[in-house]
Motif scaffolding. Structure first.
Motif, PDB file in Angstrom:
ATOM      1  N   VAL A  58     -58.359  17.859  76.274  1.00 29.36           N
ATOM      2  CA  VAL A  58     -57.304  17.451  77.204  1.00 29.36           C
ATOM      3  C   VAL A  58     -57.388  18.372  78.419  1.00 29.36           C
ATOM      4  N   ASN A  60     -65.279  20.703  67.935  1.00 29.70           N
ATOM      5  CA  ASN A  60     -64.544  21.472  66.933  1.00 29.70           C
ATOM      6  C   ASN A  60     -64.933  21.126  65.496  1.00 29.70           C
ATOM      7  N   GLU A  83     -56.315  18.174  67.423  1.00 30.85           N
ATOM      8  CA  GLU A  83     -56.806  19.560  67.301  1.00 30.85           C
ATOM      9  C   GLU A  83     -58.190  19.755  67.934  1.00 30.85           C
ATOM     10  N   THR A 126     -52.100  20.318  68.895  1.00 33.62           N
ATOM     11  CA  THR A 126     -51.465  20.464  67.572  1.00 33.62           C
ATOM     12  C   THR A 126     -50.292  19.502  67.387  1.00 33.62           C
ATOM     13  N   PRO A 167     -62.283  23.874  71.802  1.00 37.31           N
ATOM     14  CA  PRO A 167     -61.255  23.997  72.849  1.00 37.31           C
ATOM     15  C   PRO A 167     -60.227  25.057  72.469  1.00 37.31           C
ATOM     16  N   LEU A 178     -50.612  22.702  72.830  1.00 39.35           N
ATOM     17  CA  LEU A 178     -49.412  22.039  72.290  1.00 39.35           C
ATOM     18  C   LEU A 178     -49.715  20.575  71.989  1.00 39.35           C
ATOM     19  N   GLU A 196     -45.989  20.878  61.370  1.00 38.34           N
ATOM     20  CA  GLU A 196     -46.114  20.930  62.831  1.00 38.34           C
ATOM     21  C   GLU A 196     -47.256  21.818  63.320  1.00 38.34           C
ATOM     22  N   GLY A 209     -56.460  26.948  73.875  1.00 31.35           N
ATOM     23  CA  GLY A 209     -55.363  27.107  74.830  1.00 31.35           C
ATOM     24  C   GLY A 209     -54.906  28.555  74.793  1.00 31.35           C
ATOM     25  N   GLY A 210     -53.696  28.777  74.267  1.00 32.12           N
ATOM     26  CA  GLY A 210     -53.171  30.145  74.199  1.00 32.12           C
ATOM     27  C   GLY A 210     -53.588  30.883  72.941  1.00 32.12           C
ATOM     28  N   ASN A 211     -54.309  30.193  72.047  1.00 32.95           N
ATOM     29  CA  ASN A 211     -54.772  30.777  70.782  1.00 32.95           C
ATOM     30  C   ASN A 211     -53.614  31.305  69.932  1.00 32.95           C
ATOM     31  N   THR A 212     -52.495  30.579  69.933  1.00 31.04           N
ATOM     32  CA  THR A 212     -51.364  30.943  69.069  1.00 31.04           C
ATOM     33  C   THR A 212     -51.294  30.020  67.850  1.00 31.04           C
ATOM     34  N   GLY A 213     -52.247  29.125  67.718  1.00 33.18           N
ATOM     35  CA  GLY A 213     -52.264  28.194  66.583  1.00 33.18           C
ATOM     36  C   GLY A 213     -52.312  28.976  65.276  1.00 33.18           C
ATOM     37  N   GLY A 234     -44.068  20.860  67.527  1.00 29.60           N
ATOM     38  CA  GLY A 234     -42.701  20.383  67.287  1.00 29.60           C
ATOM     39  C   GLY A 234     -41.672  21.292  67.949  1.00 29.60           C
ATOM     40  N   ARG A 267     -50.282  27.008  75.456  1.00 24.89           N
ATOM     41  CA  ARG A 267     -50.579  26.216  76.663  1.00 24.89           C
ATOM     42  C   ARG A 267     -50.458  24.725  76.364  1.00 24.89           C
ATOM     43  N   GLY A 293     -57.684  26.790  64.210  1.00 23.46           N
ATOM     44  CA  GLY A 293     -58.438  25.697  64.827  1.00 23.46           C
ATOM     45  C   GLY A 293     -59.014  25.988  66.199  1.00 23.46           C
TER      46      GLY A 293
HETATM   47  C1  LIG Z   1     -44.544  33.186  66.895  1.00 24.97           C
HETATM   48  C2  LIG Z   1     -45.018  31.771  66.787  1.00 24.97           C
HETATM   49  C3  LIG Z   1     -44.079  30.741  66.694  1.00 24.97           C
HETATM   50  C4  LIG Z   1     -44.513  29.413  66.604  1.00 24.97           C
HETATM   51  N1  LIG Z   1     -43.573  28.415  66.520  1.00 24.97           N
HETATM   52  C5  LIG Z   1     -43.980  27.136  66.466  1.00 24.97           C
HETATM   53  C6  LIG Z   1     -43.023  26.074  66.392  1.00 24.97           C
HETATM   54  O1  LIG Z   1     -41.810  26.287  66.344  1.00 24.97           O
HETATM   55  N2  LIG Z   1     -43.486  24.808  66.405  1.00 24.97           N
HETATM   56  C7  LIG Z   1     -44.830  24.521  66.448  1.00 24.97           C
HETATM   57  O2  LIG Z   1     -45.195  23.339  66.463  1.00 24.97           O
HETATM   58  N3  LIG Z   1     -45.752  25.507  66.495  1.00 24.97           N
HETATM   59  C8  LIG Z   1     -45.367  26.792  66.500  1.00 24.97           C
HETATM   60  N4  LIG Z   1     -46.301  27.795  66.546  1.00 24.97           N
HETATM   61  C9  LIG Z   1     -47.742  27.469  66.516  1.00 24.97           C
HETATM   62  C10 LIG Z   1     -48.412  27.370  67.897  1.00 24.97           C
HETATM   63  O3  LIG Z   1     -47.710  28.046  68.880  1.00 24.97           O
HETATM   64  C11 LIG Z   1     -48.570  25.896  68.271  1.00 24.97           C
HETATM   65  O4  LIG Z   1     -49.450  25.298  67.345  1.00 24.97           O
HETATM   66  C12 LIG Z   1     -49.089  25.653  69.690  1.00 24.97           C
HETATM   67  O5  LIG Z   1     -49.049  24.272  69.923  1.00 24.97           O
HETATM   68  C13 LIG Z   1     -50.494  26.161  69.914  1.00 24.97           C
HETATM   69  O6  LIG Z   1     -50.748  26.160  71.315  1.00 24.97           O
HETATM   70  P1  LIG Z   1     -51.951  27.032  71.900  1.00 24.97           P
HETATM   71  O7  LIG Z   1     -52.064  26.769  73.348  1.00 24.97           O
HETATM   72  O8  LIG Z   1     -51.808  28.442  71.499  1.00 24.97           O
HETATM   73  O9  LIG Z   1     -53.176  26.344  71.139  1.00 24.97           O
HETATM   74  P2  LIG Z   1     -54.458  27.006  70.482  1.00 24.97           P
HETATM   75  O10 LIG Z   1     -54.077  27.876  69.349  1.00 24.97           O
HETATM   76  O11 LIG Z   1     -55.327  27.586  71.502  1.00 24.97           O
HETATM   77  O12 LIG Z   1     -55.149  25.683  69.899  1.00 24.97           O
HETATM   78  C14 LIG Z   1     -54.559  24.935  68.877  1.00 24.97           C
HETATM   79  C15 LIG Z   1     -55.432  23.700  68.572  1.00 24.97           C
HETATM   80  O13 LIG Z   1     -55.448  22.825  69.690  1.00 24.97           O
HETATM   81  C16 LIG Z   1     -56.780  22.667  70.183  1.00 24.97           C
HETATM   82  N5  LIG Z   1     -56.736  22.687  71.638  1.00 24.97           N
HETATM   83  C17 LIG Z   1     -56.378  23.717  72.439  1.00 24.97           C
HETATM   84  N6  LIG Z   1     -56.433  23.349  73.725  1.00 24.97           N
HETATM   85  C18 LIG Z   1     -56.852  22.060  73.742  1.00 24.97           C
HETATM   86  C19 LIG Z   1     -57.138  21.117  74.772  1.00 24.97           C
HETATM   87  N7  LIG Z   1     -56.990  21.438  76.042  1.00 24.97           N
HETATM   88  N8  LIG Z   1     -57.548  19.886  74.413  1.00 24.97           N
HETATM   89  C20 LIG Z   1     -57.704  19.525  73.109  1.00 24.97           C
HETATM   90  N9  LIG Z   1     -57.464  20.377  72.096  1.00 24.97           N
HETATM   91  C21 LIG Z   1     -57.029  21.631  72.410  1.00 24.97           C
HETATM   92  C22 LIG Z   1     -57.569  23.826  69.604  1.00 24.97           C
HETATM   93  O14 LIG Z   1     -58.955  23.521  69.464  1.00 24.97           O
HETATM   94  C23 LIG Z   1     -56.879  24.044  68.278  1.00 24.97           C
HETATM   95  O15 LIG Z   1     -57.385  23.151  67.319  1.00 24.97           O
HETATM   96  C24 LIG Z   1     -45.900  29.131  66.613  1.00 24.97           C
HETATM   97  C25 LIG Z   1     -46.842  30.166  66.713  1.00 24.97           C
HETATM   98  C26 LIG Z   1     -46.414  31.469  66.782  1.00 24.97           C
HETATM   99  C27 LIG Z   1     -47.452  32.545  66.901  1.00 24.97           C
END
Ligand SMILES: Cc1cc2nc3c(=O)[nH]c(=O)nc-3n(C[C@H](O)[C@H](O)[C@H](O)COP(=O)(O)OP(=O)(O)OC[C@H]3O[C@@H](n4cnc5c(N)ncnc54)[C@H](O)[C@@H]3O)c2cc1C
Length: 468
Positions: A204, A459, A198, A145, A66, A142, A422, A68-72, A148, A138, A76
């Motif tokens: 979700v 995953n 994760e 992961t 899975p 959120l 977090e 989302g925004g791939n900012t993890g 927080g 996304r 993962g």
């Molecule tokens: C500049 C920067 C600042 C950040 N600051 C913070 C911060 O202050 N606090 C914090 O907690 N994080 C922070 N992060 C980390 C990141 O943004 C978070 O982990 C965020 O929750 C990831 O969201 P995403 O949509 O990019 O998830 P993704 O990177 O796409 O995925 C993250 C994980 O969730 C899983 N996943 C994605 N979508 C789904 C779904 N629909 N159902 C089930 N599992 C799914 C994925 O398989 C993966 O394991 C930061 C990252 C960056 C680059």
């Protein structure tokens, strides 16, 4: 039997399936450390398509990743093998009508966090989750992961903000748990279990989130502190003085400020004094009658008298408040632009923050003399992003990344904290979890994974290691 890619193309149609160069933007993680080319990227348009994709992958023996925004930050959301399909929720972006009486809203998992903030603004409501990546992260990610961010100490992490969930399980069934109530003790707390899973227990697809009224006023200040211990003492005092009005308590160091100002020329630092440590504090209230500025100004005065605060300024406008926040939020970007870096997502009990930072500095300097330590993060909940840059004039860490990570994880564990505060474990921290968490804890997690996903479709290689 139809091969999995043909089956997926049929389910998704041309808009919903990407392969070859079209799939490349989804392949590598944000830090560009993980990710191999998968069979393709599925972009389902609705829950039924997600369920059909998961079923087809399960039948075809293909791993489901899975995304989302791939900012993890732990790798993962990308594949570790070619026989995998990334399932991107990026086409599922519907935002429902907010319900102000219940304080809730239903949204698709692909909604970008900043888009949710924008959609809520005209309604006088807010979703209290803020982080540097909010323009891309996304809702599903959120939740995946259990993010927080800067307001977690007041409003909680994602698991505290999720009221209900819809999830596609590893066998392709749909769990409709889209309830909009805080109190629901009808058995195990499944909604919480998916927060932080994760993507290893299911996908979700939709969530009911908790909303709060937008504050009618805020008072913010940027402070120069005499050292980390002073920042902790001032934070403790402010908690007592401001109580439930304390909405932000963030810290960063002069190492990080220097890097941010060097690499982001439009960033402005408006105080006259520089120091080793900075605090960004914010009070907020839903009532216009609470004297927030007075509370903050008098705390500032106390801090100066006590020798904790060296200098400080109250934001005199929304624009200045935004500038203060940018100084904090650009800490990761400033360091990224400097070059090679190591990230450590630590938490310790808030009272131990200064001790962790100082003890950690000694340990790191012994490993690689001159290594630049750039701690920043969320003082209110003890979350320290203990990030490192190579010593001045060096481009790398002399092959010592593992040594830093292990030493800092061990220190956090010894202080009763966490090495994965977090950002989760992802692919990056499984071995670390195996070393720092008891066999009982790891075994319970492995059993949970086995119970939800006996075939190991979801995953694989993330969060928990299962024999394949
Ligand atoms: C500049 C920067 C600042 C950040 N600051 C913070 C911060 O202050 N606090 C914090 O907690 N994080 C922070 N992060 C980390 C990141 O943004 C978070 O982990 C965020 O929750 C990831 O969201 P995403 O949509 O990019 O998830 P993704 O990177 O796409 O995925 C993250 C994980 O969730 C899983 N996943 C994605 N979508 C789904 C779904 N629909 N159902 C089930 N599992 C799914 C994925 O398989 C993966 O394991 C930061 C990252 C960056 C680059």
């Amino acid at each position: 039997m139809t091969d999995p890619v043909t089956a997926l193309r049929e389910i998704l149609g041309p808009k919903g399936w990407l392969s070859g160069t079209d799939a490349e933007p989804y392949q590598r993680d944000w830090l560009n450390r993980y990710g191999v080319a998968p069979l393709g990227v599925a972009r389902p348009a609705n829950t039924a398509e997600v369920a059909a994709v998961v079923k087809a992958c399960r039948v075809g023996g293909v791993a489901v990743i899975p995304q989302g925004g791939n900012t993890g930050l732990c790798g993962g959301a990308v594949a570790d093998r070619a026989n995998a399909v990334i399932v991107s929720l990026s086409r599922m972006t519907a935002i429902g009508e907010p319900d102000p009486e219940s304080g809730s809203i239903a949204v698709d998992a692909g909604v970008v966090l900043a888009a949710l903030h924008d959609a809520l603004e005209p309604h006088g409501l807010m979703f209290p989750m803020h982080l540097g990546a909010e323009g891309s992260a996304r809702i599903g990610g959120l939740i995946g992961t259990n993010a927080g961010g800067s307001q977690a100490f007041r409003y909680g992490m994602m698991q505290d903000l999720v009221l209900g969930l819809e999830v596609v399980t590893p066998d392709g069934a749909v769990w409709d748990g889209l309830r909009a109530v805080q109190k629901d003790n009808a058995g195990y707390q499944l909604r919480k279990l998916f927060c932080g899973a994760e993507g290893t227990l299911g996908i979700v697809t939709r969530a009911v989130l908790r909303l709060y009224p937008t504050p009618k006023q805020q008072a913010s200040a940027l402070l120069v502190m005499s050292d980390f211990a002073a920042a902790v003492s001032f934070g403790t005092y402010l908690r007592g003085e401001a109580g439930e009005f304390l909405a932000g308590l963030e810290f960063f160091s002069d190492v990080g400020l220097t890097l941010a100002l060097k690499h982001l020329p439009d960033l402005a630092y408006q105080l006259e004094t520089r120091g080793d440590v900075y605090l960004l504090v914010e009070l907020a209230s839903g009532s216009a009658r609470v004297p927030l500025e007075e509370i903050l100004a008098s705390a500032l005065e106390w801090g100066m008298e006590e020798g904790l605060v060296v200098d400080g300024a109250l934001a005199n406008s929304g624009a200045q408040r935004a500038q203060f926040w940018r100084l904090r939020e650009e800490q990761p970007e400033g360091q990224r632009l400097e070059g090679e870096q190591l990230k450590h997502d630590i938490s310790v009990p808030p009272g131990a923050i200064a001790r962790f930072i100082e003890t950690g500095a000694g340990i790191c300097d012994d490993i690689l003399p001159g290594v630049r330590i750039n701690p920043f993060g969320h003082l209110g909940d003890g979350n320290i992003h203990y990030n490192l840059s190579p010593p001045e004039g060096r481009a790398d860490f002399d092959g010592k990344a593992g040594q830093f990570a292990e030493a800092l994880a061990a220190l956090a564990t010894e202080m009763g904290g966490s090495f994965a505060a977090e950002h989760g474990l992802g692919r990056a921290k499984i071995a670390m979890a195996e070393r720092n968490r008891s066999s009982v804890e790891r075994e319970l997690m492995a059993r949970l994974k086995g119970a939800f996903d006996p075939q190991g479709t979801m995953n694989p290689g993330v969060l928990v290691r299962i024999a394949e």
